[in-house]
Design an enzyme around this catalytic site. Structure first.
Site, PDB file in Angstrom:
ATOM      1  N   LYS A  77       0.753  -1.284  -0.031  1.00 46.92           N
ATOM      2  CA  LYS A  77      -0.138   0.242   0.157  1.00 46.92           C
ATOM      3  C   LYS A  77       0.933   1.116  -0.016  1.00 46.92           C
ATOM      4  CE  LYS A  77      -4.043   1.998   2.642  1.00 46.92           C
ATOM      5  NZ  LYS A  77      -4.804   1.798   3.641  1.00 46.92           N
ATOM      6  N   SER A 152      -9.746   2.098   2.788  1.00 46.22           N
ATOM      7  CA  SER A 152      -8.726   2.739   1.842  1.00 46.22           C
ATOM      8  C   SER A 152      -7.623   1.911   1.271  1.00 46.22           C
ATOM      9  CB  SER A 152      -7.955   3.703   2.720  1.00 46.22           C
ATOM     10  OG  SER A 152      -7.206   3.007   3.618  1.00 46.22           O
ATOM     11  N   SER A 176     -10.102  -0.491   7.047  1.00 51.42           N
ATOM     12  CA  SER A 176      -9.414  -0.322   5.539  1.00 51.42           C
ATOM     13  C   SER A 176      -8.710  -1.578   4.962  1.00 51.42           C
ATOM     14  CB  SER A 176      -8.331   0.939   5.761  1.00 51.42           C
ATOM     15  OG  SER A 176      -9.275   2.243   5.790  1.00 51.42           O
TER      16      SER A 176
END
Length: 486
Positions: A77, A152, A176
């Site tokens: 990420k 996210s 997330s």
């Protein structure tokens, strides 16, 4: 090459047996990611040159047969810093930022010869639940390209779900990792707060953030946690508890395990298909020998309000460092120092980030602190107490991961209140610092639905035990989106 039907252990054996080289594996993985990028937009940066150089070096020295992660490419990420690889947090503010150091989790991956294949798309500064707030455009769900992948950590979830990465790292502040795992039909775990070092994670809510693994299978997930967990002197919130083998209970039956199902988790606002999937999961776990009883977490309904006050307050503090002076976007044509601050932040941050900074700044201001932040902290304590009371009598808690399956791109991005409620089932776990998993449990109109499994602090092994037993008793995880194998 698609990673739909192969585990890390099986892929490792192919490398050991020289059925393919690390360079071939990485090259095929990169080709597949690049071929799907224009459709999915799941990566911000693809690390082709660096990954191939690392692959050639591992081929030259040989694969360690005792290290299942040696030579395995995984995605990261884009809020986890990587030395020499651009790290943007999906924001204009950091769109050209290249770190000069690695996060602790990256150091631990590289110590195990894991290859960083690229940096995945996400909501800007991890603020969002759909990967639509990214400066680099929205990511699309591999099951239906008109739907969001969640957020996210939407890019990490998408590349694993699409079969382009065998594993990825995400971060979880209010759901997330787990919510996009549910939306895309993969396994996502938020470990206990403090289980993994946050050093090198671009901070959102420092008392809530936790890095975690995202994979196609429960065992792969536990194996990845094995190599990234543990104390770090550079993160004083990291725990010095001994790191167990998280795979140790996988394969053991769950007969006699006592599991609670909160009545609040199947109440109003939960999609009927999601309720049906959870009830089927209850039946499966019962048939495996677990005892499942209805419980109550009465304060969980206050979790969203408490979370958005606490998280936004911490974010407003953490994001003060992005002011156009040391690093990040710097505005041009400024008149004075104040102008630098105001214009750089106005231009560098997106709408959702600005919204949370303003909310947090308001909550922390002298006239409102007691009414907002202090009250939210008190509610957080009550939520923790509710969980502690339940865990005196139960081994695990289960429920849906998200109230609905994935929704259409653009449907909620302009309605923050509705979007915030998508995390109503995951947020209490972050407020309490507990470990939790989303495991594929079923479908609604061909879109995945996840089951959330919540465990006691630092008892990830029991969570993995139950998740693996459930996975083995169903066929859900073996299904995958129709993505073309290049």
């Amino acid at each position: 090459m698609k990673f739909f039907d192969i585990t890390v252990t099986e892929l490792h054996q192919k490398l050991v047996d020289k059925e393919l080289t690390v360079t071939e594996l990485v090259s095929e993985t990169l080709d597949q990611i690049e071929a799907d990028q224009k459709v999915l937009n799941d990566f911000v940066t693809i690390n082709r040159e660096g990954a191939l150089a690392q692959a050639r070096a591992i081929d030259e020295k040989g694969i360690n047969p005792d290290n299942i992660w040696a030579g395995i490419p995984i995605a990261i990420k884009d809020n986890i810093v990587t030395k020499g690889i651009k790290t943007t947090a999906a924001s204009k503010m950091l769109s050209n930022f290249t770190p000069i150091y690695d996060a602790t989790v990256i150091e631990r991956l590289q110590a195990n010869d894991v290859i960083i294949i690229g940096k995945t798309n996400m909501d800007e500064f991890a603020m969002g639940g759909s990967t639509e707030t990214s400066y680099f455009g929205d990511t699309r769900n591999p099951w239906d390209h008109t739907k969001v992948p969640g957020g996210s950590s939407g890019g990490s979830a998408t590349t694993v779900s699409a079969g382009n990465s065998i594993a990825a790292l995400g971060s979880d502040t209010g759901g997330s990792i787990r919510q996009p795992a549910s939306y895309t039909g993969i396994v996502g775990v938020k470990p206990t707060y403090g289980r993994i070092s946050r050093y090198g994670l671009i901070a959102f809510g420092s008392s809530l953030d936790q890095i975690g693994p995202m994979t196609r299978t429960v065992k792969d997930n536990a194996a990845l946690l094995n190599i990234i967990a543990g104390m770090d002197e550079r993160d004083l919130t990291s725990s010095d508890k001994k790191v167990p083998d998280f795979t140790s209970k996988i394969g053991k039956d769950i007969k006699g395990m006592k599991i609670g199902l909160p009545k609040e988790y199947l109440g109003d606002g939960i999609n009927e298909d999601v309720k049906k999937v959870v009830r089927q999961a209850v039946e499966t776990l019962t048939n495996l020998g677990a005892t499942i009883e209805e419980i109550s977490l009465p304060r969980s309904k206050y979790g969203v309000a408490a979370y958005y006050i606490i998280g936004s307050s911490e974010a407003s503090s953490n994001l003060q460092r992005f002011d156009g002076i040391r690093y990040g976007h710097r505005a041009q044509d400024v008149k004075n120092l104040e102008d630098v601050y105001v214009k750089s932040r106005s231009e560098g941050f997106g709408d959702e980030v600005k919204r949370r900074i303003m909310l947090g700044t308001y909550s922390l201001s002298a006239g409102t602190y007691d009414a907002y932040f202090k009250k939210a902290a008190q509610v957080r304590t009550l939520i923790i107490n509710d969980f502690n009371k339940i865990f005196e009598d139960y081994d695990l808690i289960i429920g849906p991961t998200a109230p609905t399956p994935a929704y259409a791109i653009g449907a909620e991005v302009d309605d923050p209140t509705t979007m915030y409620m998508n995390d109503v089932l995951t947020i209490p776990v972050n407020l309490a610092g507990l470990p939790a998993m989303s495991v594929p449990a079923g479908f609604s109109d061909n879109m995945p639905v996840g089951l959330q499994i919540i465990a006691k602090p630092f008892d990830e092994e029991t969570m993995y035990q139950a998740g693996a037993a459930f996975e083995a008793a169903t066929e859900v995880h073996s299904k995958h989106p129709e993505m073309e194998d290049k």
